[in-house]
Design a protein around this motif. Structure first.
Motif, short mmCIF file in Angstrom:
data_model
loop_
_atom_site.label_atom_id
_atom_site.label_comp_id
_atom_site.label_asym_id
_atom_site.label_seq_id
_atom_site.Cartn_x
_atom_site.Cartn_y
_atom_site.Cartn_z
N VAL A 1 -5.94 4.11 -1.24
CA VAL A 1 -5.91 2.69 -1.57
C VAL A 1 -6.42 1.89 -0.39
O VAL A 1 -6.24 2.28 0.77
CB VAL A 1 -4.47 2.25 -1.94
CG1 VAL A 1 -3.50 2.43 -0.79
CG2 VAL A 1 -4.44 0.80 -2.44
N LEU B 1 0.72 -2.53 -7.09
CA LEU B 1 -0.34 -3.37 -6.53
C LEU B 1 -0.54 -4.63 -7.35
O LEU B 1 -0.95 -5.67 -6.81
CB LEU B 1 -1.64 -2.57 -6.44
CG LEU B 1 -1.59 -1.37 -5.50
CD1 LEU B 1 -2.88 -0.57 -5.59
CD2 LEU B 1 -1.33 -1.81 -4.06
N LEU C 1 -7.22 -6.13 -3.85
CA LEU C 1 -7.53 -4.71 -3.94
C LEU C 1 -9.02 -4.44 -3.82
O LEU C 1 -9.83 -5.07 -4.50
CB LEU C 1 -7.01 -4.16 -5.28
CG LEU C 1 -7.22 -2.66 -5.54
CD1 LEU C 1 -6.38 -1.83 -4.58
CD2 LEU C 1 -6.88 -2.33 -6.99
N LEU D 1 0.83 -1.21 0.00
CA LEU D 1 0.00 0.00 0.00
C LEU D 1 0.87 1.25 0.00
O LEU D 1 0.69 2.14 -0.84
CB LEU D 1 -0.92 0.01 1.23
CG LEU D 1 -2.23 -0.76 1.13
CD1 LEU D 1 -1.98 -2.26 1.31
CD2 LEU D 1 -3.23 -0.28 2.18
N ASP E 1 -4.86 3.26 3.27
CA ASP E 1 -3.79 4.25 3.34
C ASP E 1 -4.08 5.32 2.30
O ASP E 1 -4.91 5.13 1.39
CB ASP E 1 -2.43 3.60 3.10
CG ASP E 1 -1.27 4.36 3.76
OD1 ASP E 1 -1.47 5.53 4.15
OD2 ASP E 1 -0.17 3.79 3.86
#
Length: 294
Positions: free
Chosen positions: A271, A233, A245, A207, A282
């Motif tokens: 995210v 990611l 995700l 993240l 975060d």
């Protein structure tokens, strides 16, 4: 100096105890609302609160209204004794630690609706979460009667919604944000970090790595920021354990709507996702320059 008082805070566990303490307080009061399991991030907010008011109150309450049916309400860490020790070390004057029955004597029928901003990004991933959060924050404001309330910037959408509620409902509270506190490796401090195994933690670092990669691409515009973060990611999705995700968005900090490709001005790159059963979030604040010609 923060923590120099080393005096046991007054502990209030119900409305009557809190009202008696509050009525006897002189000067201004800053509130730091928490769900407990206090860490250095919370303590930094307490120290910020100490700078802003004559007295500091910390609330500790795991709010059932902001947890979904498949979330971690039952296993959310509850460490009241340690939390009170941390408050004592930081010179907190009052700890409000109500039971569920004290906070909700009856099942609430009237609650706060978080509006359009509460239904996007984290609100879309966790339907109803922000309605429950705003409801308990409004109750805390009414019960504690603070002049100032301090919240962490790690929960950027939460902070924006509380500011919107205060403005829209004319609440006599100043809302202040405190910077995100990170572990040495960059992982944002969270009470949920204690759920993470060593392998989970390695994956979870994606993240912050994604946010940094996006920030490094700011000069090339919003599209480049998102592409750089997605690349990090994508690698984390193939890790063991994988990162799942929930969202990666670049949004206007005032509305949490996604920014345009030629956006100029402030933005938040946010995210969230899961490593195993642990939900992590975060964000990072960015500033884009002059809008590009289309």
């Amino acid at each position: 100096m923060p923590g120099s008082a080393a005096v046991m805070p007054v502990i209030a566990t119900d409305r009557a105890e809190l009202a008696a303490v509050r009525d006897g307080m002189a000067g201004t009061l800053a509130l730091v609302p928490t769900m407990g399991a206090l860490h250095e991030g919370h303590r930094s907010l307490i120290r910020r609160a100490r700078q802003l008011a004559d007295s500091v109150a910390v609330s500790i309450f795991v709010n059932p209204l902001q947890f979904g049916p498949d979330e971690d309400f039952d296993r959310y860490p509850r460490t009241l004794a340690g939390d009170i020790e941390a408050c004592e070390a930081e010179g907190v004057d009052v700890v409000f630690a109500p039971t569920r029955e004290a906070m909700y004597p009856d099942a609430p029928q009237v609650t706060v609706h978080s509006g359009a901003m509460g239904g996007v990004v984290e609100g879309a991933a966790r339907p109803g979460h922000f309605d429950g959060m705003l409801t308990v924050v409004l109750k805390l404001f009414n019960l504690v009667r603070p002049d100032v309330a301090v919240f962490g910037e790690k929960d950027a959408q939460q902070l924006a919604l509380i500011g919107r509620m205060v403005a829209d409902l004319d609440l006599p509270v100043e809302v202040v944000g405190g910077p995100t506190v990170r572990e040495p490796d960059g992982l944002a401090l969270s009470s949920r970090n204690r759920y993470l195994s060593a392998a989970d933690r390695r994956t979870g670092l994606a993240l912050w790595q994604a946010l940094r990669a996006g920030a490094d691409a700011t000069a090339d515009g919003p599209g480049a920021v998102l592409d750089a973060a997605r690349a990090v990611l994508g690698e984390a999705a193939d890790a063991e354990p994988p990162f799942e995700l929930d969202y990666l968005v670049l949004v206007d900090p005032a509305t949490f709507t996604e920014v345009a490709p030629a956006h100029a001005g402030p933005a938040v790159l946010a995210v969230a996702g899961r490593v195993g059963a642990t939900h992590l979030i975060d964000n990072i604040a960015l500033q884009f320059g002059t809008a590009k010609e289309s």
